[in-house]
Scaffold this motif. Structure first.
Motif, short mmCIF file in Angstrom:
data_model
loop_
_atom_site.label_atom_id
_atom_site.label_comp_id
_atom_site.label_asym_id
_atom_site.label_seq_id
_atom_site.Cartn_x
_atom_site.Cartn_y
_atom_site.Cartn_z
N UNK A 102 0.83 -1.21 0.00
CA UNK A 102 0.00 0.00 0.00
C UNK A 102 0.87 1.25 0.00
N UNK A 103 1.94 1.23 0.79
CA UNK A 103 2.83 2.40 0.83
C UNK A 103 3.50 2.63 -0.52
N UNK A 104 3.88 1.54 -1.19
CA UNK A 104 4.50 1.68 -2.52
C UNK A 104 3.53 2.24 -3.53
N UNK A 105 2.28 1.80 -3.48
CA UNK A 105 1.27 2.30 -4.41
C UNK A 105 1.04 3.80 -4.21
N UNK A 106 0.99 4.21 -2.96
CA UNK A 106 0.81 5.64 -2.68
C UNK A 106 1.99 6.44 -3.20
N UNK A 107 3.21 5.90 -2.98
CA UNK A 107 4.41 6.59 -3.43
C UNK A 107 4.45 6.67 -4.95
N UNK A 108 4.09 5.56 -5.61
CA UNK A 108 4.11 5.55 -7.07
C UNK A 108 3.11 6.55 -7.63
N UNK B 244 2.09 9.30 -6.22
CA UNK B 244 2.60 10.65 -6.00
C UNK B 244 3.69 11.01 -7.00
N UNK B 245 4.59 10.05 -7.27
CA UNK B 245 5.66 10.28 -8.24
C UNK B 245 5.10 10.49 -9.64
N UNK B 246 4.11 9.68 -10.01
CA UNK B 246 3.49 9.83 -11.32
C UNK B 246 2.86 11.19 -11.50
N UNK B 247 2.16 11.64 -10.48
CA UNK B 247 1.54 12.96 -10.55
C UNK B 247 2.59 14.06 -10.68
N UNK B 248 3.70 13.89 -9.95
CA UNK B 248 4.78 14.88 -10.02
C UNK B 248 5.39 14.95 -11.41
N UNK B 249 5.62 13.78 -12.02
CA UNK B 249 6.19 13.74 -13.38
C UNK B 249 5.27 14.41 -14.37
N UNK B 250 3.98 14.14 -14.26
CA UNK B 250 3.02 14.76 -15.18
C UNK B 250 3.02 16.27 -15.05
#
Length: 246
Positions: free
Chosen positions: A42-48, A50-56
């Motif tokens: 669950x923590x990895x999914x949340x982190x992923x 957040x990172x995806x949103x940041x890249x976009x």
């Protein structure tokens, strides 16, 4: 009496059983089973996410400063500085934008490969480094000293080429052309080519003590022989004249 007392005891016992155990006498509940693998996932999914949103967001903010055309430029013409401005566009590796940092090259060396309209963003495919010569034109290089060309001379200017020697200018057939001045007087009004176009101008290398300005001209074939002979002797002077339509 004994019977009544027994009945009261029995009734109190039944109430106690019905009410259940006291607060301090509750049975312990089994501990919850912890699953560290699910928590980590669950923590990895949340982190992923957040990172995806940041890249976009970062990609959406990527901009490059490109050249925009502000006025029509006919095909084959040089692009004047007044016809360009800077514009921010979304960076795209599939589009060959001409960057604002490349404007000096565009203004000094390139031409419009097609009609450029106002409002269009300049891409490399719109430019051409060559201008087709007419059937009766050739390119001639001359080396000019200070005083043999006007200040502000630029590529694209229409000029007249004059012979500035002390003797009669060389004719196109190699003979001496007739001078209109008296013998011994400098000839300063002998026209070699009434109309020529400045194709390119190269910077003079004053670091070596050579102040000559190399200029490439487009001239009619009829003037080639006289112009090249005068240029070889360093006896050519250029004067800016109006274009054909002026």
């Amino acid at each position: 009496m004994g019977l009544r007392t027994q009945d009261r005891v029995s009734t109190a016992a039944r109430k106690t059983v019905a009410a259940g155990p006291a607060a301090g006498d509750r049975l312990p509940t089994p501990p919850r089973e912890r699953r560290p693998a699910l928590a980590a996932l669950a923590a990895l999914l949340v982190l992923a996410g957040a990172l995806g949103a940041t890249v976009l967001v970062m990609r959406a903010g990527d901009r490059v400063e490109a050249i925009q055309i502000t006025e029509r430029v006919p095909a084959g013409s040089r692009i004047p500085e007044s016809a360009i401005s800077s514009v921010l566009v979304a960076e795209d590796s599939s589009v060959n934008y001409v960057l604002w940092s490349q404007r000096e090259q565009v203004l000094g060396e390139l031409r419009a490969g097609a009609d450029l309209v106002a409002g269009s963003v300049l891409v490399g495919e719109m430019l051409s480094g060559e201008e087709a010569l007419a059937a009766d034109e050739v390119v001639v290089g001359v080396s000019l000293q200070p005083g043999q060309y006007p200040s502000g001379l630029e590529a694209g200017d229409t000029v007249a080429a004059y012979w500035v020697g002390d003797d009669a200018p060389p004719g196109s057939d190699g003979s001496e052309a007739e001078a209109s001045t008296e013998p011994g007087a400098p000839v300063t009004d002998a026209v070699i080519a009434e109309r020529a176009t400045v194709a390119t101008i190269h910077s003079s290398d004053e670091s070596t003590g050579n102040s000559a300005l190399p200029v490439t001209l487009r001239v009619h074939t009829d003037h080639v022989a006289a112009l090249t002979r005068a240029a070889a002797q360093g006896e050519v002077s250029l004067v800016i004249v109006g274009s054909s339509g002026e």
